[in-house]
Design an enzyme around this catalytic site. Sequence first.
Site, PDB file in Angstrom:
ATOM      1  N   GLU A  12      17.163   2.350  -2.534  1.00  0.00           N
ATOM      2  CA  GLU A  12      16.159   3.346  -2.448  1.00  0.00           C
ATOM      3  C   GLU A  12      16.648   4.865  -2.826  1.00  0.00           C
ATOM      4  O   GLU A  12      15.759   5.531  -3.044  1.00  0.00           O
ATOM      5  CB  GLU A  12      15.684   3.519  -0.839  1.00  0.00           C
ATOM      6  CG  GLU A  12      15.083   2.219  -0.240  1.00  0.00           C
ATOM      7  CD  GLU A  12      14.854   2.552   1.211  1.00  0.00           C
ATOM      8  OE1 GLU A  12      13.804   1.933   1.754  1.00  0.00           O
ATOM      9  OE2 GLU A  12      15.911   2.917   1.938  1.00  0.00           O
ATOM     10  N   ILE A 155       9.031  -4.510  11.581  1.00  0.00           N
ATOM     11  CA  ILE A 155       7.807  -5.265  12.044  1.00  0.00           C
ATOM     12  C   ILE A 155       7.349  -6.437  11.025  1.00  0.00           C
ATOM     13  O   ILE A 155       6.858  -6.117  10.021  1.00  0.00           O
ATOM     14  CB  ILE A 155       6.652  -3.955  11.857  1.00  0.00           C
ATOM     15  CG1 ILE A 155       7.166  -2.767  12.878  1.00  0.00           C
ATOM     16  CG2 ILE A 155       5.181  -4.569  12.430  1.00  0.00           C
ATOM     17  CD1 ILE A 155       7.325  -3.205  14.132  1.00  0.00           C
ATOM     18  N   GLU A 176      13.249   4.962   9.983  1.00  0.00           N
ATOM     19  CA  GLU A 176      13.802   6.469   9.819  1.00  0.00           C
ATOM     20  C   GLU A 176      13.368   7.588   9.849  1.00  0.00           C
ATOM     21  O   GLU A 176      13.513   8.552  10.376  1.00  0.00           O
ATOM     22  CB  GLU A 176      14.775   6.298   8.657  1.00  0.00           C
ATOM     23  CG  GLU A 176      16.047   5.276   8.323  1.00  0.00           C
ATOM     24  CD  GLU A 176      15.291   4.020   7.773  1.00  0.00           C
ATOM     25  OE1 GLU A 176      14.291   3.807   7.212  1.00  0.00           O
ATOM     26  OE2 GLU A 176      16.068   2.809   8.127  1.00  0.00           O
ATOM     27  N   ASP A 199       5.787  -4.449   1.663  1.00  0.00           N
ATOM     28  CA  ASP A 199       5.340  -5.722   2.566  1.00  0.00           C
ATOM     29  C   ASP A 199       4.330  -5.322   3.448  1.00  0.00           C
ATOM     30  O   ASP A 199       3.835  -4.094   3.472  1.00  0.00           O
ATOM     31  CB  ASP A 199       6.398  -6.350   3.433  1.00  0.00           C
ATOM     32  CG  ASP A 199       6.938  -5.042   4.213  1.00  0.00           C
ATOM     33  OD1 ASP A 199       6.534  -5.007   5.406  1.00  0.00           O
ATOM     34  OD2 ASP A 199       8.010  -4.688   4.059  1.00  0.00           O
TER      35      ASP A 199
HETATM   36  N1  ADE Z   1      10.556  -1.188   6.054  1.00  0.00           N
HETATM   37  C1  ADE Z   1       9.660  -1.852   5.053  1.00  0.00           C
HETATM   38  N2  ADE Z   1       9.081  -2.678   5.617  1.00  0.00           N
HETATM   39  C2  ADE Z   1       9.192  -2.451   6.867  1.00  0.00           C
HETATM   40  C3  ADE Z   1       8.727  -3.334   7.880  1.00  0.00           C
HETATM   41  N3  ADE Z   1       7.630  -4.281   8.044  1.00  0.00           N
HETATM   42  N4  ADE Z   1       9.055  -2.665   9.172  1.00  0.00           N
HETATM   43  C4  ADE Z   1       9.668  -1.891   9.367  1.00  0.00           C
HETATM   44  N5  ADE Z   1      10.327  -1.039   8.357  1.00  0.00           N
HETATM   45  C5  ADE Z   1      10.051  -1.783   7.109  1.00  0.00           C
END
Ligand code: ADE
Length: 232
Positions: A12, A155, A176, A199
């Site tokens: 990142e 998640i 974060e 996602d």
């Molecule tokens: N960062 C990227 N996808 C995430 C997710 N589904 N839950 C928490 N942090 C994430």
Amino acid sequence: MKIGIIAALAAEAENITAKMEEPRRVSVPSLTFTEGKIGGADVICTVCGVGKVYAAAAAEAMILKFAPDLVINTGVGGTLTDKLTIGDVAVASSVCQHDFDCTAIGEEPGAVNVPGAEGAHIPADKKTAREIVAIAERLGVRTCVGPIASGDQFIADRERKKKIVDTFSAVACEMEGGAVGQVCAANGVPFCVIRAISDSADGGAPEDFPAFVKKSAEVSARIVTELARALG
Ligand code: ADE
């Protein structure tokens, strides 16, 4: 203008540090900062590691050591809205911590005690959010501005996702931004969070995250680089 940039993962941050002129490494025991220039802006970037504890430690160290005018937390996140899909960008109007819970003693869900917080929500810098949206639009990237929810949980579950949306009206989840925001608010430092979607934070997330993290991280890094140029 001095801009502090905090990312959880090397993927990142690397497309941001690669754009820095005359990069220099500065280390404290638990972190390495890369200091340099992007356009006219002084930029300091660090990779903090995953989760709110590392993010808070990095934000405090960044502020103490470099006194940035603005802190940006950048990277990827899971979408919580049908307005955002993989490769689109969530921009924080505020941040909150979906796993911060003192409801048993009468507090609102997620309520943190920090100057400027409205219950669970710690407002992000409005001008920076607007600038990020304008840059994304110029680059042809779709954005959605809204609360971004953080917690020490990846998640990947429809029920958990729904609970975060219902409780916090968040547009994206990550691990974060809420901690960076809380530390910045405690120190009176403006901040914003930008997260490109990797996602859908549901049953498909364990497959989608590794497949899209790199490509989505490039999207947020590109916008942050342009932001530094614009603010410098
Ligand atoms: N960062 C990227 N996808 C995430 C997710 N589904 N839950 C928490 N942090 C994430």
